[in-house]
Design an enzyme around this catalytic site. Structure first.
Site, PDB file in Angstrom:
ATOM      1  N   LYS A  54       0.842  -1.204   0.000  1.00  0.00           N
ATOM      2  CA  LYS A  54       0.000   0.000   0.000  1.00  0.00           C
ATOM      3  C   LYS A  54       0.874   1.251   0.000  1.00  0.00           C
ATOM      4  O   LYS A  54       0.636   2.189  -0.752  1.00  0.00           O
ATOM      5  CB  LYS A  54      -0.923   0.007   1.238  1.00  0.00           C
ATOM      6  CG  LYS A  54      -2.100  -0.937   1.085  1.00  0.00           C
ATOM      7  CD  LYS A  54      -2.848  -1.176   2.394  1.00  0.00           C
ATOM      8  CE  LYS A  54      -3.891  -2.266   2.181  1.00  0.00           C
ATOM      9  NZ  LYS A  54      -4.535  -2.745   3.406  1.00  0.00           N
ATOM     10  N   GLN A  98      -4.877  -1.317   9.598  1.00  0.00           N
ATOM     11  CA  GLN A  98      -4.817  -2.662   9.014  1.00  0.00           C
ATOM     12  C   GLN A  98      -5.451  -3.685   9.962  1.00  0.00           C
ATOM     13  O   GLN A  98      -5.104  -3.743  11.142  1.00  0.00           O
ATOM     14  CB  GLN A  98      -3.340  -3.019   8.734  1.00  0.00           C
ATOM     15  CG  GLN A  98      -3.128  -4.339   8.044  1.00  0.00           C
ATOM     16  CD  GLN A  98      -3.660  -4.364   6.611  1.00  0.00           C
ATOM     17  OE1 GLN A  98      -3.497  -3.414   5.853  1.00  0.00           O
ATOM     18  NE2 GLN A  98      -4.319  -5.448   6.256  1.00  0.00           N
ATOM     19  N   ASP A 121     -11.246   2.929   4.091  1.00  0.00           N
ATOM     20  CA  ASP A 121     -11.648   1.522   4.012  1.00  0.00           C
ATOM     21  C   ASP A 121     -13.174   1.400   3.930  1.00  0.00           C
ATOM     22  O   ASP A 121     -13.691   0.349   3.579  1.00  0.00           O
ATOM     23  CB  ASP A 121     -11.171   0.772   5.269  1.00  0.00           C
ATOM     24  CG  ASP A 121     -10.059  -0.220   4.963  1.00  0.00           C
ATOM     25  OD1 ASP A 121      -9.868  -0.546   3.775  1.00  0.00           O
ATOM     26  OD2 ASP A 121      -9.409  -0.677   5.917  1.00  0.00           O
TER      27      ASP A 121
END
Ligand code: NDP
Length: 297
Positions: A54, A98, A121
């Site tokens: 990422k 994460q 997200d």
């Protein structure tokens, strides 16, 4: 029939190039650089690989990347404090924590502490509600990637029968909302579903998001159906090493489907590309600039 292979690697490359062009224009015309902060707690090897990738792709798109690596025994309080700092940081437009988090940390509490505008997200409860009611939200990256590939392939999805295997908050449920907004007739299936094969056999679009290696077989699916395989499963290869397979058996399904995503090289690369799209969108919203036309209507 031999299915058309949907090349997620190529498609995600094009998407990332588009994002980079927009970022370049934002820098030149508005003196703004989108920034993405990624928080990793602990040493989970798969998460470390994702976070590295990422960061690399964020920088390649011309954005600022901020990585925060915290030890496994970080307290929930300390993590929440970091999230609050990132919420207040004007250089940070997107925040991604994460998952999974270590067991002593309440994931929902952390996700819901992220400013919804920075929740790239799309897991914050506000974004879940906005998506469910068809309002402007942050859309979770994996289902967004699946939708972009489907729309690229079919144009309009209106009236198509879609069967989603899996009802997780990360993939199955938001995927259902997106397909419903596209006027598909949507069936969500799960581990307690009866007659799964029969349901899958009626679908024009199948989204397999189960986490069970090669569960969907070619003889389950309707000839010509589009099969989007979200699954990422590590299994033992013939040489004793590990290989990646999806939730569908590629060899048999690709004989029957009209189009299919491979694993690897299908949905996987689209997920990070959509994270970059969301970060760019978050930056434009923050600065009240026109949102880039990347997500097809
Ligand atoms: P979850 O484990 O959270 O959800 C799996 C879903 O599959 C559950 O709803 C479960 O039902 C259902 N299920 C399990 N067994 C069966 C069965 N035999 N028949 C029908 N349904 C079943 O997984 P995720 O949604 O997080 O991920 C799914 C897969 O996608 C995984 O392989 C994961 O690695 C992959 N993934 C890939 C991403 C990418 O970027 N490509 C991103 C995210 C995930 P129930 O609810 O009843 O338990």
């Amino acid at each position: 029939m031999v299915a058309q292979i949907i090349d997620g690697k190529l498609f995600s490359r094009k998407l990332r190039d588009q994002v980079a062009e927009h970022v370049n224009a934002l820098k030149k015309e508005n003196n703004v650089t989108p920034g993405l902060a990624v928080v990793l707690v602990g040493e989970d090897p798969a998460s470390q690989v994702y976070v590295r990738s990422k960061g690399k792709q964020t920088i390649e798109a011309g954005m600022n990347s901020y990585e925060h690596r915290l030890s496994e025994n970080t307290s929930e309080e300390d993590l929440l404090e970091l999230v609050n700092r990132l919420n207040d940081d004007n250089e940070v437009h997107g925040i991604l924590v994460q998952l999974p988090l270590p067991e002593h940390i309440n994931e929902d509490a952390v996700i819901n502490a992220i400013d919804p505008v920075k929740d790239v997200d799309g897991f914050h409860i506000s974004n879940v509600g906005l998506l469910a009611t068809g309002q402007n939200s942050m859309v979770p990256c994996t289902p967004l990637g699946c939708l972009l590939m489907l729309k690229d392939l079919h144009g309009s999805l209106s009236g198509m029968d879609a069967v989603i295997i899996g009802r997780s908050n990360i993939v199955g449920k938001p995927m259902a909302q997106l397909l419903l907004s596209e006027s598909c007739t949507v069936t969500i299936t799960h581990s307690k579903t009866k007659n799964l094969e029969e349901m899958v056999g009626r679908a024009d679009i199948i989204i397999a998001a189960v986490g069970r290696p090669e569960m969907v077989k070619g003889d389950w699916i309707k000839p010509g159906a589009t099969l989007i395989d979200v699954g990422i499963n590590r299994v033992e290869g013939n040489d004793g090493g590990k290989r990646l397979v999806g939730d569908a058996e590629f060899s048999s399904c690709s004989e029957i489907a009209g189009a299919i995503t491979p694993v690897p090289g299908g949905v996987g690369p689209m997920t990070i590309a959509c994270l970059l799209v969301n970060t760019l969108v978050a930056c434009c919203r923050k600065h009240k600039l026109a949102e880039p036309y990347i997500i097809p209507n």
